[in-house]
Design an enzyme around this catalytic site. Sequence first.
Site, PDB file in Angstrom:
ATOM      1  N   ASP A 208       1.227  -1.082  -0.218  1.00 34.27           N
ATOM      2  CA  ASP A 208      -0.425   0.023  -0.353  1.00 34.27           C
ATOM      3  C   ASP A 208       0.796   0.909   0.368  1.00 34.27           C
ATOM      4  O   ASP A 208       1.990   1.116   0.736  1.00 34.27           O
ATOM      5  CB  ASP A 208      -0.754  -0.267   1.549  1.00 34.27           C
ATOM      6  CG  ASP A 208      -1.658   0.816   1.435  1.00 34.27           C
ATOM      7  OD1 ASP A 208      -2.615   1.015   0.185  1.00 34.27           O
ATOM      8  OD2 ASP A 208      -1.947   1.779   2.445  1.00 34.27           O
ATOM      9  N   GLU A 270       1.884  -0.725  -4.402  1.00 41.54           N
ATOM     10  CA  GLU A 270       0.841   0.329  -5.578  1.00 41.54           C
ATOM     11  C   GLU A 270       1.455   1.810  -5.026  1.00 41.54           C
ATOM     12  O   GLU A 270       1.675   2.632  -3.855  1.00 41.54           O
ATOM     13  CB  GLU A 270      -0.532   0.518  -4.075  1.00 41.54           C
ATOM     14  CG  GLU A 270      -1.513   1.114  -4.482  1.00 41.54           C
ATOM     15  CD  GLU A 270      -2.078   1.873  -3.779  1.00 41.54           C
ATOM     16  OE1 GLU A 270      -3.330   2.298  -3.859  1.00 41.54           O
ATOM     17  OE2 GLU A 270      -1.608   2.178  -2.393  1.00 41.54           O
TER      18      GLU A 270
END
Length: 556
Positions: A208, A270
């Site tokens: 993330d 990401e």
Amino acid sequence: MVDTGMSDADWWRKAVIYQIYPRSFRDANGDGIGDLKGIDTSIGYLRDLGVDAIWLNPFYPSPLADGGYDVSDYRNVDPRIGSLEDFDRLLNHCHQAGIKVIIDIVPNHCSDQHPWFRRALAEGPGSPYRDRFVFRQGKGKDHSQPPTNWVSNFGGSAWEPCGQGWFYLHLFAKEQPDFNWGNELVREDFLYTMRFWCDRGVDGFRVDVSHGLAKDLTDPLRDRTDPVSQVPQAVDGSDPIFDRNEVHEIYRSWRRLFDQYQPPKMAVAETWTPITNRVFDYARSDELGAVFDFSLVKCAWNRDQYMETIRRTCQGFGSVSSTPTWVLASHDVPRAASRLGLPPGADLEAWVSSGGTSPVIDQRAAARRARAAALILLALPGSAYVYQGEELGLPEDLEIRPEDVKDPSWERSGHRFKGRDGCRVPLPWTQDSRSAFGFNRTGRSWLPQPDWFRDYAVSYEQGRSDSSLELYRRALALRKEWVARLPLPELSFLDGQGKGSDEAMHLILSTGLHCLTNFEGDSIDLPDGARVLLRSDGSSPSQPLESAATVWFTPQ
Ligand code: TEU
Ligand code: CA
């Protein structure tokens, strides 16, 4: 078994990875929140769909200030979602079914309820726990002004006051304090966490906000030129918070850990940044190996945008010897079956916040385009990510009432941005509204489901030849032979001639697969002798291809 010339380590390079948002997938105990047991009971569904792997969004203990991306314990399962035993069982059952499992790791920030942050706050200035986060004194005589102009991704200042003129940094919600990756203990703890999950047997990680970990924290901290922008403002790594050069050193240390396993663990970054070649650096083989390419998410239904994107993405990944990743939808963006009804240039956030009234889309056209886009996604060489519900052609829920909104951007933006709930509504499995459309048996649901979910239920679509679900199933089955047969088929574009060619995109893979899409143009005749494998529009094989449709065929 077809010999693909790939080692086990490369499984992800051509995989179809199905993204599960656990709270919204399936709820086994009926409390209205999806859980690990719910996923466990649905493995047959995933196997029949034909996916190679699942990626689980965060399932860790969390106060849910940001849908679980505010983690308070990285090495556990939220009791509302299950237990570590449930996790092990699920992992085991997935592996037995030939499905790999990757999990989300959230290293940029934790929850403000994480024990480290609680201690940092409780112990005050001078506590060693403070150095694991980013605390600074405010500006101005009374220290009442934020230390810099940095803005939270969900709106408002990225600095939260915490008493005596001090602030802490949160690039997302204020309940998500940012870690200081300059602190050795932070680095060690994440390696420990990832080892914990690797040892349990997970096959990889989705990382993330991978571009946010390394920040320039030398004092005095620097303002950003355009503080509202949530993407790096410099292409040389000099933005103080995003995409800094030092971040890559962190991922090299992670890769050393992942490579201690056989096969090595995969990881996908990401990284929301405009596509410059810097994005691909995260995918270098001595780093994470893969990075999401979000450029298809950003494309309107427009041939030139798709062609340019596909070309650029293939080149970019080639430049670091990685393989492309393709994404049409996720838990962060409006669903394709609605979004693709928007004209080029439309403001997605404003459209969602208007409740889908500005502009109003033609839902039928959007659905047709989403099916055509799915066949593009699944024809592309590399790995493809499919977000839960996309296989059902589920539209975005644009009617969520203000009092039901859970996304933190709603409050933080002063009710200007409704946020991402519309793609996170629990899935419809059956047509029975009393059981939350089969999400559970009690009818409870943490986000209300609209009545029209009935028309997209798994049980309704199953076995209907014209359904989106059956289109995905057939596509996934054919993909194994026509795309995934080679480690990375070569892709070329055929220049179209004749009517409709201005609006057509014709891809050819070195496996022999042709993927022809008519975006908006006049109908196109299929080439003589084409053997049709699959069409997104359900028309009979030899019929001309009308607009917003894709066909897969082979030339003989
Ligand atoms: O998203 C990171 C991120 O930058 C997103 O906020 C993105 O800019 C936006 O959603 C694009 O529309 C990740 C997670 O995917 C997201 O769900 C989390 O809220 C966020 O990190 C914070 O952890
Ligand atoms: Ca539950």
